[in-house]
Design a protein around this motif. Structure first.
Motif, PDB file in Angstrom:
ATOM      1  N   PHE A 243      46.425 -25.188-130.067  1.00  0.00           N
ATOM      2  CA  PHE A 243      46.916 -25.219-128.684  1.00  0.00           C
ATOM      3  C   PHE A 243      47.073 -23.776-128.213  1.00  0.00           C
ATOM      4  CE2 PHE A 243      48.195 -29.271-130.453  1.00  0.00           C
ATOM      5  CZ  PHE A 243      47.958 -30.169-129.417  1.00  0.00           C
ATOM      6  N   THR A 244      46.296 -23.389-127.226  1.00  0.00           N
ATOM      7  CA  THR A 244      46.371 -22.021-126.714  1.00  0.00           C
ATOM      8  C   THR A 244      47.111 -22.008-125.375  1.00  0.00           C
ATOM      9  OG1 THR A 244      44.361 -21.329-127.864  1.00  0.00           O
ATOM     10  CG2 THR A 244      45.014 -20.027-125.941  1.00  0.00           C
ATOM     11  N   VAL A 245      48.111 -21.153-125.304  1.00  0.00           N
ATOM     12  CA  VAL A 245      48.977 -21.094-124.123  1.00  0.00           C
ATOM     13  C   VAL A 245      48.184 -20.649-122.906  1.00  0.00           C
ATOM     14  CG1 VAL A 245      51.100 -20.125-123.179  1.00  0.00           C
ATOM     15  CG2 VAL A 245      50.870 -20.485-125.649  1.00  0.00           C
ATOM     16  N   VAL A 246      48.331 -21.381-121.820  1.00  0.00           N
ATOM     17  CA  VAL A 246      47.596 -21.092-120.595  1.00  0.00           C
ATOM     18  C   VAL A 246      48.514 -20.547-119.502  1.00  0.00           C
ATOM     19  CG1 VAL A 246      46.217 -22.110-118.748  1.00  0.00           C
ATOM     20  CG2 VAL A 246      45.860 -22.849-121.103  1.00  0.00           C
ATOM     21  N   GLN A 247      49.657 -21.196-119.334  1.00  0.00           N
ATOM     22  CA  GLN A 247      50.554 -20.771-118.257  1.00  0.00           C
ATOM     23  C   GLN A 247      51.935 -21.342-118.497  1.00  0.00           C
ATOM     24  OE1 GLN A 247      48.772 -23.924-115.095  1.00  0.00           O
ATOM     25  NE2 GLN A 247      50.708 -23.016-114.461  1.00  0.00           N
ATOM     26  N   ASN A 248      52.903 -20.857-117.716  1.00  0.00           N
ATOM     27  CA  ASN A 248      54.205 -21.512-117.739  1.00  0.00           C
ATOM     28  C   ASN A 248      54.620 -21.915-116.339  1.00  0.00           C
ATOM     29  OD1 ASN A 248      55.382 -19.105-116.634  1.00  0.00           O
ATOM     30  ND2 ASN A 248      55.310 -18.239-118.684  1.00  0.00           N
ATOM     31  N   ILE A 249      55.575 -22.838-116.288  1.00  0.00           N
ATOM     32  CA  ILE A 249      56.046 -23.387-115.013  1.00  0.00           C
ATOM     33  C   ILE A 249      57.553 -23.221-114.958  1.00  0.00           C
ATOM     34  CG2 ILE A 249      56.317 -25.535-113.674  1.00  0.00           C
ATOM     35  CD1 ILE A 249      53.671 -26.484-114.710  1.00  0.00           C
ATOM     36  N   ASP A 250      58.041 -22.689-113.845  1.00  0.00           N
ATOM     37  CA  ASP A 250      59.480 -22.507-113.657  1.00  0.00           C
ATOM     38  C   ASP A 250      60.084 -23.761-113.028  1.00  0.00           C
ATOM     39  OD1 ASP A 250      61.984 -21.367-113.601  1.00  0.00           O
ATOM     40  OD2 ASP A 250      61.606 -20.127-111.828  1.00  0.00           O
ATOM     41  N   TYR A 251      61.385 -23.865-113.121  1.00  0.00           N
ATOM     42  CA  TYR A 251      62.113 -24.903-112.400  1.00  0.00           C
ATOM     43  C   TYR A 251      62.036 -24.638-110.901  1.00  0.00           C
ATOM     44  CZ  TYR A 251      64.239 -26.012-116.881  1.00  0.00           C
ATOM     45  OH  TYR A 251      64.434 -26.368-118.185  1.00  0.00           O
ATOM     46  N   PRO A 252      62.082 -25.683-110.095  1.00  0.00           N
ATOM     47  CA  PRO A 252      62.326 -25.467-108.667  1.00  0.00           C
ATOM     48  C   PRO A 252      63.695 -24.795-108.514  1.00  0.00           C
ATOM     49  CG  PRO A 252      61.744 -27.760-109.133  1.00  0.00           C
ATOM     50  CD  PRO A 252      62.014 -27.110-110.439  1.00  0.00           C
ATOM     51  N   ARG A 253      63.768 -23.821-107.639  1.00  0.00           N
ATOM     52  CA  ARG A 253      65.025 -23.075-107.491  1.00  0.00           C
ATOM     53  C   ARG A 253      65.400 -22.925-106.029  1.00  0.00           C
ATOM     54  NH1 ARG A 253      66.618 -20.296-112.278  1.00  0.00           N
ATOM     55  NH2 ARG A 253      65.031 -20.521-113.897  1.00  0.00           N
ATOM     56  N   ASP A 254      66.690 -22.801-105.802  1.00  0.00           N
ATOM     57  CA  ASP A 254      67.183 -22.501-104.463  1.00  0.00           C
ATOM     58  C   ASP A 254      66.767 -21.070-104.121  1.00  0.00           C
ATOM     59  OD1 ASP A 254      69.805 -23.369-102.508  1.00  0.00           O
ATOM     60  OD2 ASP A 254      69.259 -21.250-102.600  1.00  0.00           O
ATOM     61  N   PRO A 255      66.081 -20.880-102.994  1.00  0.00           N
ATOM     62  CA  PRO A 255      65.564 -19.535-102.701  1.00  0.00           C
ATOM     63  C   PRO A 255      66.671 -18.497-102.543  1.00  0.00           C
ATOM     64  CG  PRO A 255      65.252 -21.031-100.823  1.00  0.00           C
ATOM     65  CD  PRO A 255      65.735 -21.864-101.969  1.00  0.00           C
ATOM     66  N   GLU A 256      67.863 -18.935-102.155  1.00  0.00           N
ATOM     67  CA  GLU A 256      68.945 -17.950-101.964  1.00  0.00           C
ATOM     68  C   GLU A 256      69.719 -17.683-103.251  1.00  0.00           C
ATOM     69  OE1 GLU A 256      71.469 -18.854 -98.589  1.00  0.00           O
ATOM     70  OE2 GLU A 256      69.671 -19.175 -97.357  1.00  0.00           O
ATOM     71  N   THR A 257      70.195 -18.763-103.871  1.00  0.00           N
ATOM     72  CA  THR A 257      71.065 -18.571-105.043  1.00  0.00           C
ATOM     73  C   THR A 257      70.258 -18.418-106.333  1.00  0.00           C
ATOM     74  OG1 THR A 257      71.173 -20.941-105.484  1.00  0.00           O
ATOM     75  CG2 THR A 257      72.817 -20.025-103.966  1.00  0.00           C
ATOM     76  N   HIS A 258      69.002 -18.828-106.302  1.00  0.00           N
ATOM     77  CA  HIS A 258      68.147 -18.834-107.494  1.00  0.00           C
ATOM     78  C   HIS A 258      68.584 -19.905-108.505  1.00  0.00           C
ATOM     79  CE1 HIS A 258      64.727 -17.033-109.433  1.00  0.00           C
ATOM     80  NE2 HIS A 258      65.375 -16.868-110.557  1.00  0.00           N
ATOM     81  N   ASP A 259      69.600 -20.707-108.158  1.00  0.00           N
ATOM     82  CA  ASP A 259      69.993 -21.827-109.027  1.00  0.00           C
ATOM     83  C   ASP A 259      68.862 -22.851-109.083  1.00  0.00           C
ATOM     84  OD1 ASP A 259      72.522 -20.815-109.468  1.00  0.00           O
ATOM     85  OD2 ASP A 259      73.408 -21.891-107.771  1.00  0.00           O
TER      86      ASP A 259
END
Lengths: 326, 326
Positions: free
Chosen positions: B226-242
């Motif tokens: 398995f060769t790593v291709v990319q990662n995916i972040d959580y959806p985040r609040d654009p202001e708080t970054h939460d």
């Protein structure tokens, strides 16, 4: 119908998350509730309910740690709440006094009517209502309601038999209060299923309060209560104090399954099985909770007994008193 | 028999735990190995093997935290290892240079032959051999051995396609090296089953090295990588970054199950489903790993391909060289 115990309406409820900053279901649920409405106040005359939602330990939550200096959820004894503080006092001791000013004072008529404090555990405990009493009919009736409304979920009632003044957790600041403990979920992680369970639990709890306030009478009945009896530490190296065994694979994830004398308890890191040498069969819980390693607790043990909860309803007189206060 | 690739014997192996101080299987396994023998040296002439076991990050381990100042397992790039340090440098930067002096220097003939670095994850990943190459026949043959010897376990090979100098993890200090990543296990917890799997994994790895050194020829064959291709972040609040969503319940715990375009990816805290918008079906892993929230990683995605691993055996010439060195 049985005799109905009449109790004052519950006008002010607090829902608290982030008392432990790395128990994320409560953190994100409270943030979601705050986003939906800073303070939901239903001004219906016969049904007024004020719900306060807050992050109990903002600094620990920001750092995604259980606590910064001291476990906040051990700082609500009377001794700690009413002891002297200075600038050098641990952050959590100061924060506990702030929370006591906001939601309490503990033991006073000004305290909020009900505190629901949201927690997660790495243990396989399902949903537990944790309180300091087996005769708080509000908590026990809320528990019955959760059990009824969430039939797919393991819902249990845990009683830490500690007196009010000695009781150390945030939920003891209210006139009534309980911890809503849900697991398994690793700390520092939010799992959708656990988050959704907590969201439902809080919704059903608030729904119960609204029904109660609006005059619904809840019938009584027997309830299984698990009362904490003792805790068991990990085997440890006498010199380094490092643990020398993990919870036995046959016990791991078997919270609330009866542990009998001579059942496997631990498996040492060299592979040996250590057994339970107690004389009484008891119910284990908080099995292998991450935060309890430092508290020298590998698991706790409880005795199960049945409590007859009476039918309850809202008392008229107190409602009048409440109206007069407004 | 196919053509056998001959490789130098592996005289010095390092087994490291506590590179992340709250990943407890490795911590307790290394402590157990240290207790059994500070340094096991088999002086058999044709089969000499020196195994060094160490706790990589003692301070973080003591505090049961991933790291104190900086993630140690990102401090082994050439830039970090050979950059200037002072008393004010982060603890882990200094510690990485110490480890490089002990086990390396990275990229030099003096480096240990093989580093096996022990890790845990909160993700449901089984046992993963994680390396920076899909053509390191030592790592791939060890992987084949683990897969053969542990038929009840999901064993997979993950390839982070990063060049040696840029490669940032402790295992890159050796001539060969890999991370042994096992989960699910909450950080700050040791589960008997995960501990036992790691113990077996290390035993089989060392057994393979001894067989290899003693002249055993290992046959070749195809291996899924398995060769790593990319990662995916959580959806985040654009202001708080939460974060505003958790991993979707249909994806949670389904590491290495093919994720197809339009499959559910996240469930927002208000209940909405967000889907995978990639064009290529890929294999998700490190799904909802606790330590990766701060790295803005909700999951990684890999492409699976087959690698033909050649038969390998010990080269005679190098053994002679080694003998001459002693």
């Amino acid at each position: 119908m049985d005799k109905v115990v009449c109790l004052p309406r519950l006008s002010r409820v607090a829902v608290c998350g982030g008392t432990h900053g790395n128990e994320l279901s409560g953190v994100y649920l409270v943030r979601e509730m705050l986003k939906a409405n800073k303070k939901v106040t239903d001004k219906d005359e016969d049904n007024s309910l004020s719900v306060t939602t807050l992050i109990s330990n903002p600094l620990a939550t920001q750092q995604c740690r259980r606590y910064v200096s001291r476990d906040l959820n051990r700082c609500f004894t009377n001794a700690s709440l009413y002891g002297p503080v200075s600038d050098e006092s641990p952050y959590e001791v100061i924060r506990a006094q702030e929370l006591n000013a906001t939601l309490g004072p503990k033991g006073s008529p000004e305290a909020v009517d009900l505190v629901c404090d949201l927690h997660n555990t790495t243990s396989c405990m399902g949903l537990c209502v944790i309180a300091y009493s087996d005769s708080d009919w509000i908590c026990l009736q809320i528990f019955r309601h959760l059990k009824r409304q969430m039939p797919d979920m393991q819902v249990r009632y845990l009683n830490y038999a500690i007196s009010g003044q000695e009781a150390y957790s945030l939920d003891t600041v209210g006139k009534h209060g309980f911890g809503m403990e849900i697991g398994p979920q690793p700390h520092g992680v939010v799992r959708s299923n656990i988050y959704t369970t907590m969201k439902l639990g809080v919704q059903h709890m608030l729904e119960w309060v609204r029904l109660f306030n609006s005059g619904t009478v809840f019938e009584g009945g027997p309830v299984d209560v698990f009362t904490v009896v003792q805790n068991i530490d990990y085997p440890r190296d006498p010199e380094t104090h490092d643990i020398t065994a993990a919870v036995h694979p046959q016990l791991q994830d078997r919270d609330f399954c009866l542990l009998r004398p001579d059942d496997p308890l631990f498996q040492t890191f060299s592979g040996e099985t250590l057994r339970y040498h107690g004389e009484e069969s008891l119910y284990p819980f908080f099995i292998n909770e991450s935060a309890y390693y430092e508290k020298n607790i590998a698991l706790l043990l409880a005795r199960k007994h049945s409590v007859m909860v009476p039918a309850i309803g809202r008392s008229r007189s107190t409602e009048e008193g409440h109206k007069n206060m407004i």
